[in-house]
Design an enzyme around this catalytic site. Structure first.
Site, mmCIF file in Angstrom:
data_model
loop_
_atom_site.group_PDB
_atom_site.id
_atom_site.type_symbol
_atom_site.label_atom_id
_atom_site.label_comp_id
_atom_site.label_asym_id
_atom_site.label_seq_id
_atom_site.Cartn_x
_atom_site.Cartn_y
_atom_site.Cartn_z
ATOM 1 N N SER A 161 7.714 1.546 69.723
ATOM 2 C CA SER A 161 6.875 0.318 69.659
ATOM 3 C C SER A 161 6.968 -0.478 68.571
ATOM 4 O O SER A 161 6.575 -1.412 68.022
ATOM 5 C CB SER A 161 5.445 1.233 69.338
ATOM 6 N N GLU A 193 11.994 8.478 65.860
ATOM 7 C CA GLU A 193 11.152 8.761 66.906
ATOM 8 C C GLU A 193 9.869 9.371 67.463
ATOM 9 O O GLU A 193 10.380 10.195 68.588
ATOM 10 C CB GLU A 193 11.792 8.379 68.361
ATOM 11 N N LYS A 235 15.899 1.489 79.007
ATOM 12 C CA LYS A 235 15.985 2.787 79.631
ATOM 13 C C LYS A 235 15.744 2.615 81.258
ATOM 14 O O LYS A 235 16.441 1.703 81.333
ATOM 15 C CB LYS A 235 14.275 2.682 79.300
ATOM 16 N N ASN A 243 17.074 -0.047 73.952
ATOM 17 C CA ASN A 243 17.104 0.844 74.710
ATOM 18 C C ASN A 243 16.500 0.485 76.133
ATOM 19 O O ASN A 243 15.469 0.367 76.391
ATOM 20 C CB ASN A 243 16.655 2.038 74.527
ATOM 21 N N GLU A 248 12.633 11.153 75.951
ATOM 22 C CA GLU A 248 12.721 11.528 77.331
ATOM 23 C C GLU A 248 13.755 12.009 78.022
ATOM 24 O O GLU A 248 13.823 13.154 78.968
ATOM 25 C CB GLU A 248 13.211 9.856 78.064
ATOM 26 N N GLY A 262 6.686 3.542 73.505
ATOM 27 C CA GLY A 262 5.817 3.150 74.491
ATOM 28 C C GLY A 262 4.346 2.827 74.665
ATOM 29 O O GLY A 262 3.647 3.111 75.576
ATOM 30 N N HIS A 267 17.395 11.896 73.559
ATOM 31 C CA HIS A 267 15.819 10.688 73.707
ATOM 32 C C HIS A 267 14.635 11.751 74.163
ATOM 33 O O HIS A 267 15.387 12.048 75.034
ATOM 34 C CB HIS A 267 16.086 9.364 74.817
HETATM 35 P P1 13P Z 1 9.366 1.567 72.579
HETATM 36 O O1 13P Z 1 9.858 0.573 71.520
HETATM 37 O O2 13P Z 1 9.477 0.833 74.887
HETATM 38 O O3 13P Z 1 7.622 1.854 71.964
HETATM 39 O O4 13P Z 1 10.513 2.603 72.998
HETATM 40 C C1 13P Z 1 10.964 3.570 72.092
HETATM 41 C C2 13P Z 1 11.838 4.060 72.089
HETATM 42 O O5 13P Z 1 12.133 5.263 72.989
HETATM 43 C C3 13P Z 1 14.083 3.445 72.348
HETATM 44 O O6 13P Z 1 14.308 4.516 72.688
#
Ligand code: 13P
Length: 255
Positions: A212, A167, A11, A9, A97, A173, A95
């Site tokens: 992560s 997740e 982002k 992803n 976010e 992150g 997601h």
């Molecule tokens: P990270 O791997 O940067 O923690 O992000 C995970 C994520 O949100 C994947 O959709």
């Protein structure tokens, strides 16, 4: 046997130049015949470019979100049909976010799941608890309610053809990964929740862990019986790390 899947992803990251070198490096590092599926979920403006870059490789194209509507006066939105038109196989739905920063509700997430599924895309539907929710002992209740919203809109058999990503919000992150034991416990809970509705769907649905994931922790996570791969954020932007994670999912060592 469920084939493992590693989805990157990206982002809101990338540029025409950076995308090209990233995909070229992943293609060069990851053998097409390896034993796992790989996808990259890229920003909408780059779908066409990256679709071209992955052509002829084992890397599938994915999007990061979609509209629940098919067409019409929804300025700025992208429909499932448009994503299919551009060659997407996967689309991330719900997601954290999107849920927290853009106010997507579980009902909306479910509607997006239905829209994606209806257009022939494979939804990657995300669920997960916040740290306060985990501390309060409500992890399973939170995830159950996020899943049940999808069950209210789509049959469990459709979920069997989709992908679920666990997740934990506190692991995204932050560099703070769920331990394989913590992740496996939630993955088993998710599979049991699907099994209560449809045993065949539960056996088939792939449940990815996200939060992560990196080259160092991927193997231990992917060795868990209910972890069918990863949804990878930050590490998917670094070709060497992403390739190493894909290798871990294929059960192969980097040489
Ligand atoms: P990270 O791997 O940067 O923690 O992000 C995970 C994520 O949100 C994947 O959709």
């Amino acid at each position: 046997m469920r084939p493992k899947l590693v989805a990157g992803n990206w982002k809101m990251n990338g540029s025409l130049a950076a995308n090209r070198s990233l995909v070229e490096a992943v293609r060069a590092g990851f053998p097409a015949a390896a034993g796992c599926e790989v996808a990259v979920c890229v920003p909408a403006p780059y779908l066409q470019q990256v679709g071209g870059l992955v052509q002829g490789s084992a890397i599938a194209l994915g999007a990061q979100t979609l509209s629940e509507h098919a067409a019409g006066a929804y300025t700025g939105e992208t429909s499932a049909g448009m994503l299919a038109d551009l060659g997407c196989r996967y689309v991330i739905v719900g997601h954290s976010e999107r849920r927290t920063l853009f106010g997507e509700t579980s009902a909306q997430v479910a509607a997006k799941f239905v829209a994606a599924d209806g257009a022939g895309l494979v939804p990657i539907v995300c669920v997960g608890e916040t740290w306060p929710e985990r501390e309060a002992g409500t992890t399973e209740a939170v995830i159950a309610s996020q899943l049940d919203a999808v069950f209210a809109a789509a049959s469990a058999s459709r979920l069997g053809l989709a992908v679920i990503a666990y997740e934990p919000v506190w692991a995204i992150g932050t560099g703070k990964t769920a331990t394989p034991q913590q992740a496996q416990a939630v993955h088993a809970f998710i599979r049991a929740r699907v099994a209560a509705r449809d045993a065949a769907a539960a056996a088939a649905v792939r449940i990815l862990y996200g939060g992560s994931v990196n080259a160092g922790n991927a193997s231990a996570l992917f060795a868990c019986p209910d972890i069918d791969g990863g949804l990878v954020g930050g590490a998917s932007l670094k070709a060497a790390d992403f390739v190493a994670i894909c290798m871990a999912a294929s059960g192969r060592e980097l040489t």
